[in-house]
Motif scaffolding. Structure first.
Motif, mmCIF file in Angstrom:
data_model
loop_
_atom_site.group_PDB
_atom_site.id
_atom_site.type_symbol
_atom_site.label_atom_id
_atom_site.label_comp_id
_atom_site.label_asym_id
_atom_site.label_seq_id
_atom_site.Cartn_x
_atom_site.Cartn_y
_atom_site.Cartn_z
ATOM 1 N N ALA A 53 0.836 -1.205 0.000
ATOM 2 C CA ALA A 53 0.000 0.000 0.000
ATOM 3 C C ALA A 53 0.869 1.252 0.000
ATOM 4 O O ALA A 53 0.561 2.243 -0.664
ATOM 5 C CB ALA A 53 -0.940 -0.005 1.195
ATOM 6 N N ASN A 57 0.304 3.444 -3.020
ATOM 7 C CA ASN A 57 -0.727 4.353 -2.533
ATOM 8 C C ASN A 57 -2.109 3.920 -2.995
ATOM 9 O O ASN A 57 -2.911 4.736 -3.454
ATOM 10 C CB ASN A 57 -0.432 5.786 -2.988
ATOM 11 N N GLU A 58 -2.350 2.660 -2.902
ATOM 12 C CA GLU A 58 -3.646 2.091 -3.265
ATOM 13 C C GLU A 58 -4.078 1.161 -2.142
ATOM 14 O O GLU A 58 -3.229 0.581 -1.464
ATOM 15 C CB GLU A 58 -3.513 1.238 -4.543
ATOM 16 N N PRO A 59 -5.391 1.010 -1.924
ATOM 17 C CA PRO A 59 -5.819 0.019 -0.932
ATOM 18 C C PRO A 59 -5.392 -1.362 -1.402
ATOM 19 O O PRO A 59 -5.554 -1.680 -2.577
ATOM 20 C CB PRO A 59 -7.351 0.116 -0.941
ATOM 21 N N ASP A 61 -6.097 -5.041 -0.267
ATOM 22 C CA ASP A 61 -6.747 -5.978 0.645
ATOM 23 C C ASP A 61 -6.204 -7.379 0.402
ATOM 24 O O ASP A 61 -6.167 -7.845 -0.730
ATOM 25 C CB ASP A 61 -8.267 -5.961 0.433
ATOM 26 N N LEU A 206 -9.105 8.236 -9.604
ATOM 27 C CA LEU A 206 -10.100 8.463 -8.578
ATOM 28 C C LEU A 206 -11.478 8.487 -9.241
ATOM 29 O O LEU A 206 -11.887 9.503 -9.778
ATOM 30 C CB LEU A 206 -9.831 9.793 -7.862
ATOM 31 N N PHE A 210 -16.511 3.712 -5.413
ATOM 32 C CA PHE A 210 -15.364 2.908 -5.015
ATOM 33 C C PHE A 210 -15.757 1.435 -5.069
ATOM 34 O O PHE A 210 -16.858 1.078 -4.679
ATOM 35 C CB PHE A 210 -14.974 3.298 -3.590
ATOM 36 N N PRO B 375 -11.203 -3.310 6.139
ATOM 37 C CA PRO B 375 -11.463 -2.237 5.168
ATOM 38 C C PRO B 375 -12.925 -2.159 4.733
ATOM 39 O O PRO B 375 -13.469 -1.064 4.569
ATOM 40 C CB PRO B 375 -10.580 -2.620 3.978
ATOM 41 N N VAL B 394 -1.018 3.425 7.921
ATOM 42 C CA VAL B 394 -0.686 3.569 6.503
ATOM 43 C C VAL B 394 -1.596 2.755 5.579
ATOM 44 O O VAL B 394 -1.939 3.191 4.491
ATOM 45 C CB VAL B 394 0.774 3.134 6.269
ATOM 46 N N LYS B 395 -1.990 1.565 6.025
ATOM 47 C CA LYS B 395 -2.817 0.710 5.159
ATOM 48 C C LYS B 395 -4.168 1.336 4.868
ATOM 49 O O LYS B 395 -4.764 1.100 3.839
ATOM 50 C CB LYS B 395 -3.062 -0.644 5.840
ATOM 51 N N ARG B 397 -4.781 4.600 4.696
ATOM 52 C CA ARG B 397 -4.694 5.887 4.008
ATOM 53 C C ARG B 397 -5.278 5.860 2.584
ATOM 54 O O ARG B 397 -6.133 6.684 2.252
ATOM 55 C CB ARG B 397 -3.249 6.381 4.002
ATOM 56 N N PRO B 398 -4.834 4.906 1.738
ATOM 57 C CA PRO B 398 -5.375 4.927 0.381
ATOM 58 C C PRO B 398 -6.882 4.720 0.344
ATOM 59 O O PRO B 398 -7.557 5.280 -0.522
ATOM 60 C CB PRO B 398 -4.661 3.762 -0.311
ATOM 61 N N LEU B 399 -7.404 3.946 1.269
ATOM 62 C CA LEU B 399 -8.852 3.728 1.300
ATOM 63 C C LEU B 399 -9.562 5.059 1.520
ATOM 64 O O LEU B 399 -10.507 5.407 0.806
ATOM 65 C CB LEU B 399 -9.223 2.724 2.400
ATOM 66 N N TYR B 401 -8.455 8.105 0.977
ATOM 67 C CA TYR B 401 -8.272 8.987 -0.171
ATOM 68 C C TYR B 401 -9.176 8.586 -1.340
ATOM 69 O O TYR B 401 -9.748 9.431 -2.018
ATOM 70 C CB TYR B 401 -6.804 9.004 -0.609
ATOM 71 N N LYS B 402 -9.278 7.273 -1.589
ATOM 72 C CA LYS B 402 -10.136 6.831 -2.703
ATOM 73 C C LYS B 402 -11.583 7.187 -2.448
ATOM 74 O O LYS B 402 -12.361 7.348 -3.372
ATOM 75 C CB LYS B 402 -10.030 5.317 -2.900
#
Ligand code: SF4
Lengths: 465, 452
Positions: A53, A57-59, A61, A206, A210, B375, B394-395, B397-399, B401-402
């Motif tokens: 991540a 800079n992406e989720p 999972d 973006l 989502f 998440p 940190v994990k 953060r992108p969630l 922002y998206k």
């Protein structure tokens, strides 16, 4: 420092590689609708999620079977099955990848059988579950990556009528790099299947709404048809035949396989285009030749500055190989080329460096203590590799040009473009400008100290710093 | 009660504050396949011990564990920096089959020869627990051989979650601090527990305490070292910031060395002032109390207008909080209140029942409280509750922002202090920098459906 300590096999001091399941996650993120679960204790998947991540800079999972003490003693089958249930319910994936961690492997879990049983029990015989055995101690993230790609193809590929498409096996390069490869293929009007393809899924625009699993990734139907392709180009020369997904397709289905290096630098990009044109008999369009010309122009513009570069290159073997070749063709002599993993790199690089009088340390199974010591000994002045090389800057003042994985102390790892003629020029500019930055940052002081002070240590150099 | 997505086993871990008090399930194993945000036992132990600056941190296990935790937390040191290395025995298949003890003792020999450390922490990982290497015996033998302190940390990944790792770290620290002879007490001195000096926080708090006449004897474990920790039992009081990691050590030190402890929090102006008063109160010295009041008055006067100015920008904003420990979550509710933001969702990875009780008392009706979230749940509840900001790791953060939500890292990834008055300002400033950034104004649909 005595040699024995330097090349110790009992201590790894500051690792230059990661573990197998980490590498195994990435390809699944490049498959349409896929979700991954790691069979093992909770921590492994959490670490890896954090690392991935931070880079993209992406989720990211990734499930875990969250093995506890009981599961460790009595077997984790029930845990894994429950995990698969929950993943299916929450994520509604099209495919599930199951990776093992050290723990699951050590207690001898047979994920292949467990997932087969699971599918039978649930009446999901046709649902693709790809089990990959990735013991953390069995290899580096590089081996985990290759194995996952191969297992995905093994699971999905079916004997198919021949068609026009080309298979391209993608190594661990940035989403921007993958998009550049697609652009080149489009310029040549070539139909293709890239596997895996994280160019969208790990660099999502973006957009709303989502979705839990990113869109993008190689389509399952396209992977199924890979055996009918004209040929496979594997962007990678360091995998053994046993590891190589392209080799698997050629052995099983007779698809010819061309292995070329990651197309960074003029020779490596030429090789990629040569393979493309040889297979498809297409001509290279003028616009691409122009880009090649611009790269050559860039190389000429920078060559004198680059001649001051003595680089230390480290990271995944595939990238180190391409970068070493690129450095050589630009007169940036690589004094250290190091990977935390396989020694195939040494075999491949050694012949290239034979012609040079200078000493180069080609290190496999290296850690950063070794890389650092060798860099100092051989006078490296620029480092090229992942964020972990920041210690070379911090401790030895060697500036770092970031490329590869993971980049976790800067933004934009996913947007770094370094392949193709255009990407190579951008990469080269990053390197040259770093060398120039060093020069401009220090020449006033060094000239002053060398010529004005005539050997005395300056007390104060006023505004000269 | 809120329904957890599609996993009914998760329901007991989720509650909504209402008239009826609900008891939340916590302190349980993560449910398989839920994408828990939790780390493992080893990670818990490593984060607590890693700030000990002159120790060699040796991970007995495969490489990944060591790789992912190299220089974890980025905590600051005023002296040694051996702790910033990550040593591993890098176990291979062969070692898994035949045992890794010989390799471990050779590894220790090599590190001793190269660095001569006074202190080793040797961590066990998942597979070491399974293959049954006798860490204790190897460490003991090597310690005798080299005449140094080598402490095994029993942190096999599967024996629990991060909390178990905290305990393992505390056990290791207890072994380190137990003196051969009881040490004489130092008057007006405290040990500061549960600050890892991520960005100089331990130094900021020490300055406050020095000003009011309290000396800091040792810090657990921010910017600590072998010598300072060996002196720990000379302290007359333990004050504890991070309760999640340190409660066990504090109670043990109370039982074994008769050092009482106070819970403190230096997050936000209110908690900082309360904590300084509490400490001065404990020592029962009117002059100290007066100095504390002076410090509080001076700093409050300097800080309040800045906070008030930021507060003016935050009208009607709502926050979601998902952090590691319960005590930090509690402090954050108060700190958000200080800057005029309501917390509408709050959860932790390892909160305990009493902490969830306090949380329940503090928050407004309708707030969602959850333990060990994932998440999918964060996404659902943040959207449902209309959160404008997420505090997490940190994990997450992108969630955020998206989803077009502002974000604050309250864990590893920051380089500015969040403690004390300076921390209160930094916090408000960080909230402002993300919540009021112009970028959010440009996230609108353009050129058709689903565009950014
Ligand atoms: S090395 Fe093994 S135990 Fe460590 S993170 Fe990797 S899979 Fe997990």
């Amino acid at each position: 420092m005595d040699e024995q300590l330097l090349y110790s096999k009992n201590v790894n001091e500051n690792p230059c590689h990661m573990c197998m399941p980490m590498g195994g996650i990435l390809p699944f993120k490049g498959i349409e609708g896929a979700m991954v679960i790691i069979h093992g204790s909770q921590g492994c998947s959490t670490y890896m999620r954090r690392h991935i991540a931070e880079h993209f800079n992406e989720p990211v999972d990734v499930g875990s079977s969250s093995l506890n003490e009981k599961g460790t003693i009595y077997g984790g089958e029930a845990n894994l099955k429950q995990g698969l249930d929950n993943i299916l319910r929450v994520y509604n994936p099209k495919l599930i990848g199951v990776l093992t961690s050290c723990l699951a492997e050590t207690i001898g879990e047979d994920v292949e059988r467990i997932t087969l049983d699971y599918r039978k029990e649930k009446g999901l015989e046709d649902f693709p579950v790809v089990a990959v055995s990735t013991p953390g101690y069995g290899g580096t993230q590089n081996e985990g990556y290759l194995l996952a790609v191969k297992r995905i193809i093994m699971e999905l590929a079916r004997p198919t009528e021949p068609h026009n498409k080309l298979n391209i096996i993608i190594p661990n390069i940035s989403p921007a790099d993958i998009r550049e490869i697609k652009r080149i293929l489009a310029l040549l009007d070539i139909e293709y299947t890239l596997c895996p393809d994280i160019s969208y899924s790990l660099d999502r625009p973006l957009v709303r709404p989502f979705t839990k699993i990113s869109t993008g990734g190689t389509k399952l139907a396209d992977i199924a048809k890979m055996p009918g392709a004209v040929a496979t180009i594997e962007l990678g020369v360091t995998a053994s035949t046993e590891e190589s997904p392209g080799h698997y397709l050629s052995e099983q289905f007779g698809v010819p396989c061309y292995q070329v290096p990651i197309p960074i630098g003029v020779q490596n990009t030429d090789r990629f285009l040569q393979a493309l044109t040889a297979i498809t008999k297409r001509d290279i369009p003028d616009s691409l030749l122009m880009e090649r010309g611009r790269l050559l122009d860039c190389m000429v513009d920078s060559h004198k500055y680059n001649f001051n570069g003595r680089s230390v290159i480290f990271g995944e073997p595939e990238l180190v190989y391409s970068l070493a070749v690129t450095c050589v063709e630009n007169g940036i002599f690589p004094v250290v080329a190091a990977t935390g993993g396989s020694d195939r790199l040494t075999q491949l690089l050694a012949p290239i460096f034979e012609q040079y009088k200078q000493e180069i340390a080609i290190l496999s199974k290296a850690d950063f203590a070794t890389i650092r010591a060798k860099s100092v000994e051989l006078g490296a002045n620029i480092a090229i590799g992942s964020s972990d090389g920041r210690y070379l800057t911090e401790r030895e003042g060697i500036s770092l040009v970031r490329i590869g994985f993971p980049i976790h102390d800067r933004v934009g790892g996913q947007r770094l473009l370094s392949v193709g003629y255009t990407g190579s020029a951008m990469f080269l500019d990053r390197v040259t400008n770093t060398l120039l930055g060093n020069k401009y940052g220090s020449y006033r002081r060094s000239m002053y100290e060398k010529y004005y002070q005539t050997g005395n240590t300056p007390q104060s150099i006023g505004g000269a710093v | 009660m809120e329904a957890a997505l599609d996993i009914k086993e998760r329901n007991p871990f989720i509650a909504t504050k209402g008239k009826q008090k609900v008891s939340l399930r916590c302190d349980a194993d993560s449910i398989s396949g839920c994408v828990s945000q939790r780390a493992c036992v080893y990670c818990g132990a490593r984060v607590v011990l890693n700030p000990v600056t002159d120790a060699a941190h040796l991970v007995h296990g495969p490489i990944g564990c060591s790789s992912y935790t190299w220089d974890i937390r980025g905590s600051l040191s005023s002296g040694d920096d051996l702790y910033r290395n990550s040593f591993s025995t890098e176990l291979q298949e062969h070692d898994v089959i035949f045992g890794g003890e010989p390799k471990l003792s050779r590894a220790i020999d090599e590190i001793v020869a190269k660095y001569q450390p006074k202190l080793f922490f040797v961590y066990s990982t998942c597979i070491v627990g399974v293959i049954g290497d006798d860490l204790e015996a190897v460490c003991k033998r090597s310690a005798q051989k080299h005449g140094i302190t080598i402490i095994p940390v029993q942190s096999s990944g599967f024996i629990g979650n991060k909390s178990a790792g905290y305990r393992a770290a505390c056990d290791a620290l207890l072994r380190l601090i137990t003196p051969e002879q009881p040490l004489p007490r130092k008057a007006n001195s405290v040990n500061y527990l549960g600050d890892f000096n991520l960005a100089g926080e331990a130094w900021i708090i020490r300055n406050y305490l020095t000003e009011i006449g309290v000396s800091v004897n040792s810090v657990f474990t921010g910017d600590s070292n072998f010598d300072s920790l060996r002196e720990a039992t000379a302290g007359s009081l333990n004050i504890m910031q991070c309760a999640g990691s340190m409660t066990y050590l504090a109670t043990k030190m109370q039982d074994e060395f008769q050092i009482p402890y106070l819970r403190v929090s230096f997050l936000g102006m209110e908690d900082t002032a309360d904590s300084l008063r509490k400490i001065a109160d404990y020592f029962g010295d009117p002059a100290m109390l007066a100095r504390a009041e002076m410090l509080i008055a001076r700093e409050t006067e300097a800080t309040s207008p800045i906070i008030a100015a930021y507060r003016g920008h935050f009208n009607g904003k709502k926050a979601a909080v998902y952090v590691g420990g319960g005590f930090k979550a509690i402090s954050l509710i108060k700190q958000f209140r200080e800057i005029g933001i309501e917390v509408v969702l709050i959860g932790t990875q390892t909160g305990r029942p009493d902490e969830y009780d306090t949380i329940n008392d503090l928050v407004n009706d309708g707030t969602v409280i959850l333990d060990d979230a994932n998440p999918a749940e964060l996404e659902r509840f943040m959207t449902q509750q209309g959160a404008d900001l997420l505090v997490g790791g940190v994990k997450e953060r992108p969630l955020a922002y998206k989803l077009g939500i502002a974000f604050i890292d309250h864990n590893h990834d920051r380089k500015h202090p969040l403690s004390g008055y300076i921390g209160a300002v930094n916090f408000a400033k960080e909230v402002y920098s993300t919540l009021c950034s112009p970028v959010w104004n440009y996230i609108y649909d353009w050129g058709g459906e689903n565009r950014g």
